[in-house]
Scaffold this active site. Structure first.
Site, PDB file in Angstrom:
ATOM      1  N   GLU A 118       0.847  -1.194   0.000  1.00 57.35           N
ATOM      2  CA  GLU A 118       0.000   0.000   0.000  1.00 57.35           C
ATOM      3  C   GLU A 118       0.886   1.249   0.000  1.00 57.35           C
ATOM      4  O   GLU A 118       1.770   1.395   0.853  1.00 57.35           O
ATOM      5  CB  GLU A 118      -0.890   0.021   1.245  1.00 57.35           C
ATOM      6  N   HIS A 147      -3.845  -3.278  -8.261  1.00 52.25           N
ATOM      7  CA  HIS A 147      -5.155  -3.741  -7.817  1.00 52.25           C
ATOM      8  C   HIS A 147      -6.161  -3.620  -8.956  1.00 52.25           C
ATOM      9  O   HIS A 147      -7.085  -4.431  -9.083  1.00 52.25           O
ATOM     10  CB  HIS A 147      -5.594  -2.906  -6.616  1.00 52.25           C
ATOM     11  N   ASP A 160      -6.927   1.559  -8.116  1.00 49.65           N
ATOM     12  CA  ASP A 160      -5.574   1.789  -7.615  1.00 49.65           C
ATOM     13  C   ASP A 160      -4.578   0.777  -8.196  1.00 49.65           C
ATOM     14  O   ASP A 160      -4.964  -0.354  -8.501  1.00 49.65           O
ATOM     15  CB  ASP A 160      -5.549   1.728  -6.084  1.00 49.65           C
TER      16      ASP A 160
END
Length: 274
Positions: A102, A173, A183
């Site tokens: 992330e 993603h 994303d």
């Protein structure tokens, strides 16, 4: 020296890494893919606190903030809950065999009278705004940029992971959940990033077209593998990697079932470089 935890003892020199454990994880996995996300939140600390919450039922292996600092929350050989319902080529359920990274980033921004806002109403300077079209969308929109330090840290982490595990590819993603997730989006230089990690000589994608009346895309590098799709002459594909005279490609302008992107292997003799 700091250790990225999976008990293999691999290290990254000079990076600031902390380990904050989340309860949102499961058993042992063998990582085959790296999935890049953005947090779409107010900051790295908020995302860390969210992933620590058992009710969130979500987590990632690491979070990289805008300054390049790394927070690891799940050991790399354990399952994190970052991919959700996911499919790419002939694989599904990516939580079972991928590492989730992330990147702190608010994601898509909304423009109001020459000012830019995240979904949580925070305003951002136009200096950090990227105007671009997402690969799964028809309209141009606005996205928050990633910092150079963040991208460099992400690259070094991915490089270490590829040296440690048999990583087959780096995906977004939005690759494994197209039209549902956006994303890391167009502000993340995925083509260049992936090309450098996979050892390409330049930063640009190599484009090919089918040079025969038809060509089969297969789920492995050989005629013994199952056909994924049959392509007509002049269909364009993007080169990803090669193996024994076969090219692993992304099929352009031909969405698969339910809009899923098509990836697979094709005999290189059936392609001509554009």
């Amino acid at each position: 020296m700091v250790i990225l935890k999976d008990k293999l003892g691999k290290t990254i020199s000079g990076e600031s890494i902390s380990f904050i454990e989340t309860p949102n994880k499961e058993g042992i996995i063998i990582p085959e893919y790296i999935i890049i996300h953005f947090t779409a939140g107010r900051g790295a600390e908020n995302s860390i606190n969210w992933f620590k919450d058992p009710t969130a039922k979500a987590s990632a292996h690491i979070i990289i903030d805008s300054d390049g600092r790394i927070t690891q929350m799940v050991e790399f050989n354990k399952k994190a809950w970052h991919a959700g319902r996911s499919r790419w080529a002939d694989r599904s359920g990516f939580n079972d065999f991928s590492i989730g990274i992330e990147l702190e980033n608010p994601g898509r921004l909304t423009k109001v009278n020459e000012r830019f806002y995240a979904w949580f109403e925070k305003e951002y300077s136009k200096d950090v705004v990227v105007t671009a079209k997402h690969k799964h969308e028809d309209e141009t929109s606005y996205w928050h940029s990633f910092t150079e330090k963040q991208l460099e840290t992400c690259f070094q982490v991915c490089k270490l992971l590829m040296e440690t595990y048999n990583i087959k590819n780096i995906l977004g993603h939005d690759d494994i959940a197209p039209f549902k997730k956006n994303d890391p989006g167009p502000a993340f230089p995925m083509d260049n990033f992936r090309a450098k990690l996979l050892g390409r000589e330049d930063d640009t994608a190599d484009m090919y077209k089918v040079n025969a009346e038809y060509a089969n895309v297969r789920n492995g590098a050989g005629t013994e593998f199952e056909v994924v799709v049959e392509l007509k002459k002049d269909t364009q594909v993007e080169f990803i990697k090669s193996k024994l005279g076969w090219f692993y490609v992304y099929v352009l302008f031909k969405p698969g079932k339910d809009g899923e992107p098509i990836y697979g292997w094709i005999n290189s003799d059936l392609l001509k470089k554009i």
